[in-house]
Design a protein around this motif. Structure first.
Motif, PDB file in Angstrom:
ATOM      1  N   TYR A  62       0.852  -1.186   0.000  1.00 18.77           N
ATOM      2  CA  TYR A  62       0.000   0.000   0.000  1.00 18.77           C
ATOM      3  C   TYR A  62       0.888   1.236   0.000  1.00 18.77           C
ATOM      4  O   TYR A  62       1.742   1.403   0.883  1.00 18.77           O
ATOM      5  N   LEU A  63       0.683   2.110  -0.985  1.00 14.07           N
ATOM      6  CA  LEU A  63       1.462   3.345  -1.069  1.00 14.07           C
ATOM      7  C   LEU A  63       0.802   4.411  -0.201  1.00 14.07           C
ATOM      8  O   LEU A  63      -0.314   4.854  -0.491  1.00 14.07           O
ATOM      9  N   ASP A  64       1.474   4.822   0.860  1.00 15.28           N
ATOM     10  CA  ASP A  64       0.937   5.800   1.798  1.00 15.28           C
ATOM     11  C   ASP A  64       1.473   7.182   1.454  1.00 15.28           C
ATOM     12  O   ASP A  64       2.672   7.438   1.558  1.00 15.28           O
ATOM     13  N   VAL A  65       0.574   8.101   1.030  1.00 16.92           N
ATOM     14  CA  VAL A  65       0.999   9.446   0.627  1.00 16.92           C
ATOM     15  C   VAL A  65       1.089  10.412   1.806  1.00 16.92           C
ATOM     16  O   VAL A  65       1.381  11.590   1.619  1.00 16.92           O
ATOM     17  N   GLY A  66       0.823   9.916   3.006  1.00 23.02           N
ATOM     18  CA  GLY A  66       1.078  10.721   4.197  1.00 23.02           C
ATOM     19  C   GLY A  66      -0.017  11.663   4.622  1.00 23.02           C
ATOM     20  O   GLY A  66       0.205  12.519   5.500  1.00 23.02           O
ATOM     21  N   THR A  67      -1.217  11.547   4.053  1.00 19.76           N
ATOM     22  CA  THR A  67      -2.321  12.400   4.467  1.00 19.76           C
ATOM     23  C   THR A  67      -3.170  11.678   5.521  1.00 19.76           C
ATOM     24  O   THR A  67      -3.112  10.447   5.633  1.00 19.76           O
ATOM     25  N   ARG A  95       6.051  13.304  -0.367  1.00 23.99           N
ATOM     26  CA  ARG A  95       5.285  14.220  -1.212  1.00 23.99           C
ATOM     27  C   ARG A  95       6.135  14.918  -2.277  1.00 23.99           C
ATOM     28  O   ARG A  95       5.594  15.576  -3.160  1.00 23.99           O
ATOM     29  N   ASP A  96       7.451  14.798  -2.213  1.00 23.48           N
ATOM     30  CA  ASP A  96       8.285  15.427  -3.230  1.00 23.48           C
ATOM     31  C   ASP A  96       8.801  14.360  -4.193  1.00 23.48           C
ATOM     32  O   ASP A  96       8.799  13.159  -3.887  1.00 23.48           O
ATOM     33  N   SER A  99      11.533  11.852  -2.931  1.00 26.94           N
ATOM     34  CA  SER A  99      11.046  10.858  -1.978  1.00 26.94           C
ATOM     35  C   SER A  99      10.205   9.798  -2.673  1.00 26.94           C
ATOM     36  O   SER A  99      10.310   8.601  -2.370  1.00 26.94           O
ATOM     37  N   ILE A 100       9.373  10.239  -3.602  1.00 26.22           N
ATOM     38  CA  ILE A 100       8.521   9.300  -4.334  1.00 26.22           C
ATOM     39  C   ILE A 100       9.379   8.339  -5.157  1.00 26.22           C
ATOM     40  O   ILE A 100       9.147   7.126  -5.159  1.00 26.22           O
ATOM     41  N   ASN A 101      10.379   8.870  -5.828  1.00 21.70           N
ATOM     42  CA  ASN A 101      11.256   8.041  -6.650  1.00 21.70           C
ATOM     43  C   ASN A 101      11.971   6.995  -5.811  1.00 21.70           C
ATOM     44  O   ASN A 101      12.051   5.813  -6.184  1.00 21.70           O
ATOM     45  N   SER A 102      12.482   7.411  -4.661  1.00 21.47           N
ATOM     46  CA  SER A 102      13.186   6.487  -3.773  1.00 21.47           C
ATOM     47  C   SER A 102      12.257   5.402  -3.250  1.00 21.47           C
ATOM     48  O   SER A 102      12.611   4.212  -3.233  1.00 21.47           O
ATOM     49  N   ALA A 103      11.061   5.809  -2.840  1.00 14.63           N
ATOM     50  CA  ALA A 103      10.102   4.843  -2.302  1.00 14.63           C
ATOM     51  C   ALA A 103       9.678   3.834  -3.366  1.00 14.63           C
ATOM     52  O   ALA A 103       9.576   2.630  -3.094  1.00 14.63           O
ATOM     53  N   MET A 104       9.450   4.320  -4.587  1.00 13.29           N
ATOM     54  CA  MET A 104       8.998   3.418  -5.640  1.00 13.29           C
ATOM     55  C   MET A 104      10.111   2.475  -6.095  1.00 13.29           C
ATOM     56  O   MET A 104       9.856   1.334  -6.520  1.00 13.29           O
ATOM     57  N   GLU A 190      -4.133  21.279  -6.055  1.00 13.21           N
ATOM     58  CA  GLU A 190      -3.159  20.190  -5.974  1.00 13.21           C
ATOM     59  C   GLU A 190      -3.810  18.809  -6.057  1.00 13.21           C
ATOM     60  O   GLU A 190      -3.124  17.814  -6.320  1.00 13.21           O
ATOM     61  N   PHE A 191      -5.112  18.716  -5.797  1.00 15.62           N
ATOM     62  CA  PHE A 191      -5.801  17.437  -5.912  1.00 15.62           C
ATOM     63  C   PHE A 191      -6.238  17.236  -7.362  1.00 15.62           C
ATOM     64  O   PHE A 191      -7.049  18.006  -7.880  1.00 15.62           O
ATOM     65  N   PRO A 192      -5.729  16.212  -8.051  1.00 14.97           N
ATOM     66  CA  PRO A 192      -6.067  16.039  -9.466  1.00 14.97           C
ATOM     67  C   PRO A 192      -7.546  15.782  -9.715  1.00 14.97           C
ATOM     68  O   PRO A 192      -8.033  16.003 -10.832  1.00 14.97           O
ATOM     69  N   PHE A 193      -8.277  15.329  -8.682  1.00 19.38           N
ATOM     70  CA  PHE A 193      -9.703  15.057  -8.884  1.00 19.38           C
ATOM     71  C   PHE A 193     -10.553  16.315  -8.761  1.00 19.38           C
ATOM     72  O   PHE A 193     -11.693  16.355  -9.227  1.00 19.38           O
ATOM     73  N   SER A 194     -10.019  17.362  -8.137  1.00 16.33           N
ATOM     74  CA  SER A 194     -10.807  18.561  -7.874  1.00 16.33           C
ATOM     75  C   SER A 194     -11.367  19.210  -9.150  1.00 16.33           C
ATOM     76  O   SER A 194     -12.540  19.594  -9.183  1.00 16.33           O
ATOM     77  N   PRO A 195     -10.580  19.339 -10.232  1.00 13.74           N
ATOM     78  CA  PRO A 195     -11.142  19.944 -11.450  1.00 13.74           C
ATOM     79  C   PRO A 195     -12.305  19.166 -12.038  1.00 13.74           C
ATOM     80  O   PRO A 195     -13.198  19.754 -12.660  1.00 13.74           O
ATOM     81  N   TYR A 196     -12.310  17.827 -11.845  1.00  8.01           N
ATOM     82  CA  TYR A 196     -13.416  17.031 -12.365  1.00  8.01           C
ATOM     83  C   TYR A 196     -14.687  17.249 -11.547  1.00  8.01           C
ATOM     84  O   TYR A 196     -15.796  17.298 -12.092  1.00  8.01           O
ATOM     85  N   GLU A 197     -14.535  17.368 -10.235  1.00  8.32           N
ATOM     86  CA  GLU A 197     -15.684  17.741  -9.407  1.00  8.32           C
ATOM     87  C   GLU A 197     -16.218  19.098  -9.851  1.00  8.32           C
ATOM     88  O   GLU A 197     -17.427  19.297 -10.001  1.00  8.32           O
ATOM     89  N   MET A 198     -15.303  20.049 -10.053  1.00  6.49           N
ATOM     90  CA  MET A 198     -15.689  21.396 -10.467  1.00  6.49           C
ATOM     91  C   MET A 198     -16.427  21.360 -11.799  1.00  6.49           C
ATOM     92  O   MET A 198     -17.445  22.046 -11.985  1.00  6.49           O
ATOM     93  N   GLU A 199     -15.928  20.549 -12.734  1.00  9.88           N
ATOM     94  CA  GLU A 199     -16.582  20.424 -14.043  1.00  9.88           C
ATOM     95  C   GLU A 199     -18.010  19.928 -13.884  1.00  9.88           C
ATOM     96  O   GLU A 199     -18.940  20.426 -14.530  1.00  9.88           O
TER      97      GLU A 199
END
Length: 361
Positions: A62-67, A95-96, A99-104, A190-199
């Motif tokens: 499970y990839l934990d993004v820390g939120t 989140r940077d 860090s993401i590259n190292s974790a993956m 910053e949330f990629p889903f937010s623009p779709y909700e807005m649409e």
């Protein structure tokens, strides 16, 4: 963003027409949101049983993004992991980009049987996706908008799901406001889903109320949990014509009612991705409503998809509105969950249903 600016005369005929139009919009909005009221029997999104039981000790990362929500979703995976005998491992990705590259890279080295990703944009680990694919290791995603573009399986709650729920938010705003004409949408860029909700919000309000206005205000993700409520208060003070607000994430409303009252502002709103404090505010009558997401059902569904991907078993998602209304519900004081931590439960016996299609027991 203005859908259609309101303008017109002030005569008696215009006032009567506006009232009629407002009533029509409310009626149409109430009809549209019927699937999101949580009534009637709901089914799992995929009901076909697995071809064979999941092997004991299957390794899932499970990839934990820390939120905070990511931590809740990790918790939601514990019961199904125990039920299936999975070796469930948590990898914190940060989140940077570094860090993401190292974790993956670590994930690739571990060579699990499958990976669950919630919200992490594939653009940050494209090379690792290729490596995992070469190893035959699938990734199932939640709340990721561009899975298909990176060769990953389509998430059940991708763009269409988000847009559909955005439409529900827009219709709910019209219905709950009694036909207001001035709205604002609080977007989290910053949330990629937010623009779709807005649409979805903009399109549905524009459809139901052509003379309505929807402003858009960005709230940085860094302000969630700190100054987001203050930004909302400042915006509403600067735009006193606003009658109702809609938020991409309901965390914006945490602590907001008290600050609105202190500022002498009586504007209600609705958001999505409800946290326990939101349910507590709704139960107290301080927050108008929320679009609840059954986070347990969400995580069990994503795990089910991963199991099918690992087994090479075909499946098909139902249409977007069915997917959206199955996992989400408009919640207000009349139907707020008794337990704010457990939150909304869409299918009461979902655990038994998953056990049956997973061939457990």
């Amino acid at each position: 963003m203005v859908l259609t600016a309101c303008s017109g005369g002030g005569g008696d005929t215009d006032s009567t027409d506006t009232g009629s139009d407002s009533g029509d919009a409310v009626s149409a909005a109430e009809e549209f949101i019927t699937p999101w009221l949580g009534e009637g029997e709901k089914n799992l999104l995929i009901t076909e049983p697995l071809d064979e039981p999941v092997p004991e000790g299957t390794h899932v990362i499970y990839l934990d993004v820390g939120t905070p929500v990511s931590a809740v979703m990790w918790g939601n995976l514990q019961t199904p992991a125990e039920m299936l005998g999975l070796d469930l491992e948590r990898v914190e990705v940060g989140r940077d980009a570094q860090s993401i590259n190292s974790a993956m890279n670590t994930v690739v080295e571990l060579e699990p049987d499958g990976v669950i990703n919630i919200t992490l944009d594939p653009i940050f680990f494209e090379s690792q996706i290729e490596q995992l694919d070469a190893l035959g290791i699938p990734i199932a995603s939640g709340s990721v908008m561009n899975t298909v573009e990176y060769g990953l399986p389509e998430a059940f709650n991708g763009p269409d799901w988000m847009t559909s729920n955005g439409e529900a938010l827009g219709a709910a705003a019209i219905a709950r406001s009694g036909g207001a004409t001035e709205y604002v949408f609080y977007n989290i860029p910053e949330f990629p889903f937010s623009p779709y909700e807005m649409e979805g919000v903009q399109s549905k309000i524009g459809e139901l109320c052509p003379d309505c206005t929807v402003r858009t205000v960005d709230i940085p993700i860094a302000e969630l949990g700190s100054t987001a409520a203050d930004r909302v208060v400042s915006d509403l003070q600067a735009n006193p014509q606003t009658e109702y607000f809609i938020s991409a994430v309901d965390e914006v409303q945490i602590g907001l009612p008290a600050k609105l009252e202190l500022a002498g502002i009586d504007v209600k709103g609705i958001g999505m991705w409800t946290a326990p404090p939101n349910y507590e505010q709704i139960a107290a009558g301080d927050e108008d409503a929320t679009l609840s997401v059954d986070l347990n059902l969400m995580m069990w569904t994503i795990l089910d998809q991963l199991l099918r991907e690992m087994a090479g078993q075909e499946y098909q998602w139902p249409d977007a509105q069915t997917r959206a209304s199955t996992l989400t519900r408009i919640t207000d004081q009349s139907n707020v969950p008794d337990d704010p931590v457990t939150g909304y439960v869409s299918i009461p016996d979902y655990q038994d249903q998953f056990a049956a299609i997973w061939l457990v027991g």
